[in-house]
Design a protein around this motif. Structure first.
Motif, PDB file in Angstrom:
ATOM      1  N   ARG A  53     -12.246   3.012   6.797  1.00  0.00           N
ATOM      2  CA  ARG A  53     -11.422   3.762   5.837  1.00  0.00           C
ATOM      3  C   ARG A  53     -11.414   2.977   4.532  1.00  0.00           C
ATOM      4  NH1 ARG A  53      -5.069   4.527   7.009  1.00  0.00           N
ATOM      5  NH2 ARG A  53      -5.064   2.319   6.484  1.00  0.00           N
ATOM      6  N   GLY A  57      -8.022   8.037  13.803  1.00  0.00           N
ATOM      7  CA  GLY A  57      -7.239   8.786  12.828  1.00  0.00           C
ATOM      8  C   GLY A  57      -8.108   9.669  11.946  1.00  0.00           C
ATOM      9  N   LYS A  89     -14.808   6.244  15.194  1.00  0.00           N
ATOM     10  CA  LYS A  89     -14.435   4.840  15.366  1.00  0.00           C
ATOM     11  C   LYS A  89     -12.975   4.605  14.994  1.00  0.00           C
ATOM     12  CE  LYS A  89     -17.463   1.471  16.351  1.00  0.00           C
ATOM     13  NZ  LYS A  89     -17.103   0.230  17.010  1.00  0.00           N
ATOM     14  N   SER A 124      -4.372   0.715   3.355  1.00  0.00           N
ATOM     15  CA  SER A 124      -5.293  -0.425   3.377  1.00  0.00           C
ATOM     16  C   SER A 124      -6.714  -0.001   3.749  1.00  0.00           C
ATOM     17  CB  SER A 124      -4.804  -1.444   4.410  1.00  0.00           C
ATOM     18  OG  SER A 124      -4.784  -0.852   5.704  1.00  0.00           O
ATOM     19  N   ARG A 176       3.139  12.138  15.867  1.00  0.00           N
ATOM     20  CA  ARG A 176       1.752  11.661  15.810  1.00  0.00           C
ATOM     21  C   ARG A 176       1.088  11.769  17.183  1.00  0.00           C
ATOM     22  NH1 ARG A 176      -0.632   7.241  12.369  1.00  0.00           N
ATOM     23  NH2 ARG A 176      -2.210   6.113  13.530  1.00  0.00           N
ATOM     24  N   ASN A 184      -4.035   8.280  18.627  1.00  0.00           N
ATOM     25  CA  ASN A 184      -4.357   7.700  17.322  1.00  0.00           C
ATOM     26  C   ASN A 184      -3.669   6.331  17.204  1.00  0.00           C
ATOM     27  OD1 ASN A 184      -5.169   7.274  14.725  1.00  0.00           O
ATOM     28  ND2 ASN A 184      -3.971   8.943  13.820  1.00  0.00           N
ATOM     29  N   THR A 228       0.847  -1.197   0.000  1.00  0.00           N
ATOM     30  CA  THR A 228       0.000   0.000   0.000  1.00  0.00           C
ATOM     31  C   THR A 228       0.886   1.252   0.000  1.00  0.00           C
ATOM     32  OG1 THR A 228      -0.141  -0.074   2.425  1.00  0.00           O
ATOM     33  CG2 THR A 228      -1.925  -1.129   1.178  1.00  0.00           C
ATOM     34  N   HIS A 260       1.175  -5.330  12.206  1.00  0.00           N
ATOM     35  CA  HIS A 260       1.417  -6.135  11.004  1.00  0.00           C
ATOM     36  C   HIS A 260       1.983  -7.497  11.391  1.00  0.00           C
ATOM     37  CE1 HIS A 260       1.058  -2.064   9.577  1.00  0.00           C
ATOM     38  NE2 HIS A 260       0.991  -2.470   8.320  1.00  0.00           N
ATOM     39  N   SER A 299       1.711   4.657   8.543  1.00  0.00           N
ATOM     40  CA  SER A 299       2.408   5.114   7.344  1.00  0.00           C
ATOM     41  C   SER A 299       3.637   5.933   7.776  1.00  0.00           C
ATOM     42  CB  SER A 299       1.463   5.954   6.486  1.00  0.00           C
ATOM     43  OG  SER A 299       0.803   6.921   7.286  1.00  0.00           O
TER      44      SER A 299
HETATM   45  O1  TXA Z   1      -1.860   0.479   4.346  1.00  0.00           O
HETATM   46  C1  TXA Z   1      -1.803   0.763   5.549  1.00  0.00           C
HETATM   47  O2  TXA Z   1      -2.737   0.525   6.322  1.00  0.00           O
HETATM   48  C2  TXA Z   1      -0.507   1.405   6.068  1.00  0.00           C
HETATM   49  C3  TXA Z   1       0.610   0.397   5.897  1.00  0.00           C
HETATM   50  C4  TXA Z   1       1.912   0.858   6.481  1.00  0.00           C
HETATM   51  O3  TXA Z   1       0.216  -0.840   6.424  1.00  0.00           O
HETATM   52  N1  TXA Z   1      -0.662   1.843   7.418  1.00  0.00           N
HETATM   53  C5  TXA Z   1      -1.438   2.915   7.761  1.00  0.00           C
HETATM   54  O4  TXA Z   1      -1.418   3.209   9.129  1.00  0.00           O
HETATM   55  O5  TXA Z   1      -2.067   3.550   6.974  1.00  0.00           O
HETATM   56  P1  TXA Z   1      -1.962   4.583   9.706  1.00  0.00           P
HETATM   57  O6  TXA Z   1      -1.557   4.582  11.140  1.00  0.00           O
HETATM   58  O7  TXA Z   1      -1.491   5.688   8.882  1.00  0.00           O
HETATM   59  O8  TXA Z   1      -3.527   4.432   9.677  1.00  0.00           O
HETATM   60  C6  TXA Z   1      -4.186   3.533  10.543  1.00  0.00           C
HETATM   61  C7  TXA Z   1      -5.639   3.908  10.720  1.00  0.00           C
HETATM   62  C8  TXA Z   1      -5.814   5.173  11.523  1.00  0.00           C
HETATM   63  O9  TXA Z   1      -6.880   5.938  10.967  1.00  0.00           O
HETATM   64  C9  TXA Z   1      -6.186   4.650  12.906  1.00  0.00           C
HETATM   65  O10 TXA Z   1      -6.948   5.571  13.639  1.00  0.00           O
HETATM   66  C10 TXA Z   1      -6.973   3.397  12.566  1.00  0.00           C
HETATM   67  O11 TXA Z   1      -6.302   2.860  11.449  1.00  0.00           O
HETATM   68  N2  TXA Z   1      -6.935   2.415  13.664  1.00  0.00           N
HETATM   69  C11 TXA Z   1      -5.867   1.780  14.185  1.00  0.00           C
HETATM   70  N3  TXA Z   1      -6.237   0.969  15.211  1.00  0.00           N
HETATM   71  C12 TXA Z   1      -7.567   1.092  15.348  1.00  0.00           C
HETATM   72  C13 TXA Z   1      -8.539   0.511  16.222  1.00  0.00           C
HETATM   73  N4  TXA Z   1      -8.229  -0.353  17.170  1.00  0.00           N
HETATM   74  N5  TXA Z   1      -9.834   0.891  16.053  1.00  0.00           N
HETATM   75  C14 TXA Z   1     -10.171   1.774  15.081  1.00  0.00           C
HETATM   76  N6  TXA Z   1      -9.298   2.330  14.221  1.00  0.00           N
HETATM   77  C15 TXA Z   1      -8.023   2.017  14.352  1.00  0.00           C
END
Ligand code: TXA
Ligand code: MG
Length: 354
Positions: A212, A246, A243, A198, A75, A79, A52, A84, A160
């Motif tokens: 998302r 982020g 929910k 993703s 960050r 959030n 991604t 992985h 990310s």
């Molecule tokens: O493609 C991707 O998902 C990339 C690659 C590196 O794997 N990662 C990514 O992570 O986009 P990040 O942190 O930029 O976005 C993660 C999203 C955030 O909006 C966060 O709030 C949400 O996932 N998230 C993480 N854990 C959560 C949870 N337990 N409940 C709800 N949302 C969650």
């Protein structure tokens, strides 16, 4: 990479670059990946490619390791991060129970660009989940990501690999630009094929909820679970806690305002120019010849018939737009179907943050 400069703050790190671009993913993985994996298992933060975008990874079980991610990115601590895993069996160690629909989605789309929200257990650092009772888990498909996670031998928390508020990185150079001197290293390996993050699906309720949109489309999810088991949208009233936490943050705030144009691009541009503004246009290749003459800067997004190419290059193009220093950037819109839903989600976020 840059050496530590005189007067540099103590928290400057010399960021290493491990180039595994030539590894085909089939031969045994190169020593560079082993070194980078060792770094993660020792509690350092390392950036790596996924299918991604590039992620910034650290040991998901360690508070101290995870804190480095938040510090490097700038960050907000509330959030949460995605954990992985390299093998499907690893997720048993992170969750208290795996809902049926999560198993079904993992069967269909893992490894791949799909993140599943499931109930968490105590092995996961509270810092990763920001105090939530759930954890986001993803098994990436990119061979470098999988080899790295397996070498590290631990579940890898990875957002990310951009500075908070910047577009996600789709090239190692983007990571260098944002995080050089702040992280232990970067594994450079192949392009990020999807180019957008993703799809995040909450599997803790009765229906699957897309928090998302991303690489796995709503249509694909519906095909596996059935229309009746996929909620229309998160549908949360504004005042409730979001929910996916982020979602409440500004994602990408371009230095020039970004305006999405549904109607006539000519009209929008003419009006801005009448006000004395310099103008950038982001549009599909097919409109290049017609629109280029009106703009100070023209950014070709790709062919209108290849929306997945447009998605793959979108963040790179947003970074380009950012450097153009025009007064306003106008961008075409796309149908919210298939990967178009994710493309428009990111464009709308960028436009609302400007
Ligand atoms: O493609 C991707 O998902 C990339 C690659 C590196 O794997 N990662 C990514 O992570 O986009 P990040 O942190 O930029 O976005 C993660 C999203 C955030 O909006 C966060 O709030 C949400 O996932 N998230 C993480 N854990 C959560 C949870 N337990 N409940 C709800 N949302 C969650
Ligand atoms: Mg991100």
């Amino acid at each position: 990479m840059e050496r530590m400069k005189r007067g540099e703050k103590m928290n400057y790190k010399q960021t290493r670059m491990w180039d595994v671009d030539n590894w085909d993913g089939k031969e045994p993985s190169p020593p560079e990946i082993e070194e980078a994996g060792l770094c993660i298992s020792r509690g350092e933060a390392v950036a790596f490619p996924t299918e991604t975008v590039y992620g910034l990874g650290a040991d998901a079980r360690s508070d101290a390791a995870v804190e480095q991610i938040f510090a490097a990115k700038g960050r907000p601590g509330d959030n949460p991060l995605i954990v992985h895993i390299g093998e499907r069996s690893q997720w048993q160690h992170l969750t208290s129970s795996v809902p049926d629909m999560a198993e079904q989605l993992a069967d269909a789309f893992w490894p791949g660009p799909l993140t599943l929200i499931v109930p968490k257990n105590n092995a996961v650092s509270e810092k990763v989940t920001a105090g939530l009772s759930t954890v986001a888990v993803r098994m990436p498909e990119h061979p470098v990501a999988r080899a790295l996670i397996n070498k590290a031998g631990v579940p890898v928390a990875a957002p990310s690999a951009n500075r908070s508020g910047r577009p996600s990185p789709t090239k190692a150079e983007h990571v260098t630009y944002d995080l050089d001197g702040k992280i232990a290293g970067i594994v450079k390996g192949g392009g990020a094929g999807y180019g957008l993050e993703s799809t995040v699906v909450d599997c803790t309720g009765e229906k699957a909820v897309v928090l998302r949109p991303g690489g796995i489309t709503r249509e694909q999810l519906t095909r596996v679970l059935g229309e009746e088991n996929v909620a229309e949208s998160a549908g949360l009233p504004q005042e409730e806690a979001p929910k996916a936490p982020g979602m409440k943050y500004r994602h990408y705030a371009p230095s020039s305002p970004l305006v999405l144009v549904e109607g006539s691009m000519h009209e929008a541009v003419k009006e801005a120019q009448r006000e004395g503004k310099t103008v950038g246009i982001m549009a599909v290749d097919e409109h290049h010849a017609d629109l280029q003459k009106y703009a100070d800067v023209f950014i070709a997004l790709g062919s209108k018939d290849e929306l997945s190419d447009i998605a793959a290059r979108l963040y790179d193009n947003l970074r380009l737009a950012d450097q153009s220093r025009v007064d306003v950037i106008f961008c075409e819109t796309f149908p919210k179907k298939g990967i178009g839903e994710a493309v428009m989600n990111r464009l709308e976020k960028a436009a609302s943050a400007s």
